[in-house]
Design a protein around this motif. Structure first.
Motif, PDB file in Angstrom:
ATOM      1  N   UNK A 114     -27.741  41.757 -50.076  1.00  0.00           N
ATOM      2  CA  UNK A 114     -28.084  40.735 -48.848  1.00  0.00           C
ATOM      3  C   UNK A 114     -27.848  39.283 -49.679  1.00  0.00           C
ATOM      4  N   UNK A 115     -28.224  39.175 -50.706  1.00  0.00           N
ATOM      5  CA  UNK A 115     -28.242  37.956 -51.275  1.00  0.00           C
ATOM      6  C   UNK A 115     -27.374  37.647 -52.493  1.00  0.00           C
ATOM      7  N   UNK A 116     -26.703  36.202 -52.721  1.00  0.00           N
ATOM      8  CA  UNK A 116     -25.759  35.916 -53.596  1.00  0.00           C
ATOM      9  C   UNK A 116     -25.570  34.949 -53.849  1.00  0.00           C
ATOM     10  N   UNK A 117     -25.417  34.301 -55.180  1.00  0.00           N
ATOM     11  CA  UNK A 117     -24.716  33.076 -55.643  1.00  0.00           C
ATOM     12  C   UNK A 117     -23.609  33.188 -56.402  1.00  0.00           C
ATOM     13  N   UNK A 118     -22.636  32.197 -56.501  1.00  0.00           N
ATOM     14  CA  UNK A 118     -21.429  32.434 -57.345  1.00  0.00           C
ATOM     15  C   UNK A 118     -21.038  30.813 -57.575  1.00  0.00           C
ATOM     16  N   UNK A 119     -20.202  30.860 -58.682  1.00  0.00           N
ATOM     17  CA  UNK A 119     -19.685  29.519 -58.839  1.00  0.00           C
ATOM     18  C   UNK A 119     -18.116  29.672 -59.465  1.00  0.00           C
ATOM     19  N   UNK A 120     -17.110  29.059 -59.219  1.00  0.00           N
ATOM     20  CA  UNK A 120     -16.183  29.103 -59.721  1.00  0.00           C
ATOM     21  C   UNK A 120     -15.962  28.230 -61.077  1.00  0.00           C
ATOM     22  N   UNK A 121     -14.886  28.613 -62.023  1.00  0.00           N
ATOM     23  CA  UNK A 121     -14.389  27.965 -63.092  1.00  0.00           C
ATOM     24  C   UNK A 121     -12.880  28.379 -63.247  1.00  0.00           C
ATOM     25  N   UNK A 122     -12.380  27.426 -63.628  1.00  0.00           N
ATOM     26  CA  UNK A 122     -10.689  27.509 -64.148  1.00  0.00           C
ATOM     27  C   UNK A 122     -10.064  28.027 -62.721  1.00  0.00           C
ATOM     28  N   UNK A 123     -10.266  27.537 -61.594  1.00  0.00           N
ATOM     29  CA  UNK A 123      -9.774  27.696 -60.506  1.00  0.00           C
ATOM     30  C   UNK A 123     -10.243  29.166 -59.887  1.00  0.00           C
ATOM     31  N   UNK A 124      -9.738  30.323 -60.018  1.00  0.00           N
ATOM     32  CA  UNK A 124      -9.898  31.514 -59.456  1.00  0.00           C
ATOM     33  C   UNK A 124     -11.028  32.079 -59.960  1.00  0.00           C
ATOM     34  N   UNK A 125     -11.521  31.891 -61.338  1.00  0.00           N
ATOM     35  CA  UNK A 125     -12.292  32.682 -61.907  1.00  0.00           C
ATOM     36  C   UNK A 125     -13.683  32.256 -61.690  1.00  0.00           C
ATOM     37  N   UNK A 126     -14.681  33.061 -62.108  1.00  0.00           N
ATOM     38  CA  UNK A 126     -16.206  32.699 -61.763  1.00  0.00           C
ATOM     39  C   UNK A 126     -17.158  33.553 -62.164  1.00  0.00           C
ATOM     40  N   UNK A 127     -18.530  33.335 -62.168  1.00  0.00           N
ATOM     41  CA  UNK A 127     -19.551  34.312 -62.129  1.00  0.00           C
ATOM     42  C   UNK A 127     -20.281  34.450 -60.960  1.00  0.00           C
ATOM     43  N   UNK A 128     -20.945  35.487 -60.681  1.00  0.00           N
ATOM     44  CA  UNK A 128     -21.734  35.747 -59.420  1.00  0.00           C
ATOM     45  C   UNK A 128     -22.999  36.700 -59.633  1.00  0.00           C
TER      46      UNK A 128
END
Length: 313
Positions: free
Chosen positions: A91-105
């Motif tokens: 139900x809950x999430x945080x995410x951030x992109x780097x290098x365009x399409x890549x990221x952490x979640x």
């Protein structure tokens, strides 16, 4: 004692000095479980067999928190977005992109009270990376969960600067998890043997340099960063198996390493930690996940718990 289930880990004891048990799982999911389109277009298409395996594994382990690296399209990029929270049922999430399409979640079954993130820019190269942390509001208190997936070519001393600039922003109980592209000195890596394994897919001089960087990055992480910020490995020695490769990448484990970690500070009491194996993990990614069952340490607790060596199966 009953042998440990490879998908749920070894049994851990109850502890009387900490709060309710929670489970964290961290996983590099290999380019977001996408694959390049056959026509060479920039957009990618889901690898449905890998997605099914990943969803099944997460459903079986039932983590309270799921940390994802290589979470492609975790935010909109090139008209494409992947909702990992919906995919895995959080139900809950945080995410951030780097290098365009890549990221952490970071996905959670508990509310996210705050999010902190930063992007690490590497001048002259398309090799950005990011640090992401969330402050979780658990019924018994708050805890930070953070991840940093440094580029393999990020110089170890630059990584030290990255951690030193970010971790002070996260006071209180902390779990730092993910693919850290480093080898722990406690794993006693044999650099020469690893280099020979790397030579299966790298020129000898390149293989040697890459292994040296993994080893040096581990020294920085575990001998400089961890003591400075009061962090320790959540996995006891008996559970520290390699995390890469899985059979989907290679059945040759001559270059196998443990580069995925869960590190915790004194605000966290760990009941057990393990490398997650099993048929789904074998095919979903080139990395095996790591998991830990933990509690918030109450005042007066040491933050350390778990089975003794005599209790281990």
């Amino acid at each position: 004692m009953t042998p440990p289930d490879p998908e749920t880990g070894p049994a851990g004891p109850e502890t009387g000095n900490a709060g309710p048990l929670r489970r964290l799982m961290a996983w590099n999911i290999l380019e977001g479980m996408f694959r390049p389109r056959a026509d060479g277009a920039e957009r990618r298409v889901p690898d449905e067999s890998r997605r099914r395996a990943a969803v099944a594994l997460v459903a079986r382990l039932k983590p309270d928190i799921l940390v994802l690296n290589e979470a492609l399209y975790c935010e909109e990029a090139s008209g494409q977005r992947e909702d990992y929270a919906a995919l895995f049922g959080f139900p809950h999430a945080a995410s951030r992109l780097y290098d365009g399409s890549w990221g952490n979640a970071i996905l959670s079954r508990h509310p996210i009270a705050d999010t902190v993130s930063t992007t690490i820019h590497r001048a002259g190269a398309n090799q950005d990376r990011g640090l992401l942390a969330v402050r979780l509001g658990l019924p018994e208190g708050e805890a930070w969960v953070a991840t940093y997936h440094p580029h393999p070519q990020r110089r170890p001393r630059k990584r030290l600067e990255d951690y030193a600039g970010f971790l002070p922003l996260l006071p209180g109980p902390l779990l730092l998890a993910g693919d850290m592209n480093a080898v722990s000195p406690e794993d006693a890596p044999d650099a020469a043997a690893l280099a020979r394994g790397f030579e299966r897919f790298r020129a000898p001089d390149v293989a040697r340099r890459e292994v040296e960087r993994f080893v040096e990055a581990g020294r920085v992480l575990f001998r400089d960063v961890a003591p400075r910020f009061g962090l320790r490995d959540a996995l006891k020695a008996a559970e520290r198996g390699y995390t890469i490769p899985t059979p989907m990448l290679s059945t040759d484990v001559s270059s196998a390493m443990r580069i995925d970690f869960i590190l915790v500070n004194g605000g966290i009491a760990v009941d057990k930690g393990w490398v997650v194996r099993g048929p789904e993990a074998d095919v979903a990614s080139d990395h095996y996940p790591v998991a830990a069952d933990f509690r918030l340490a109450l005042p007066g607790a040491t933050g350390v718990s778990g089975a003794s060596e005599e209790e281990r199966p």
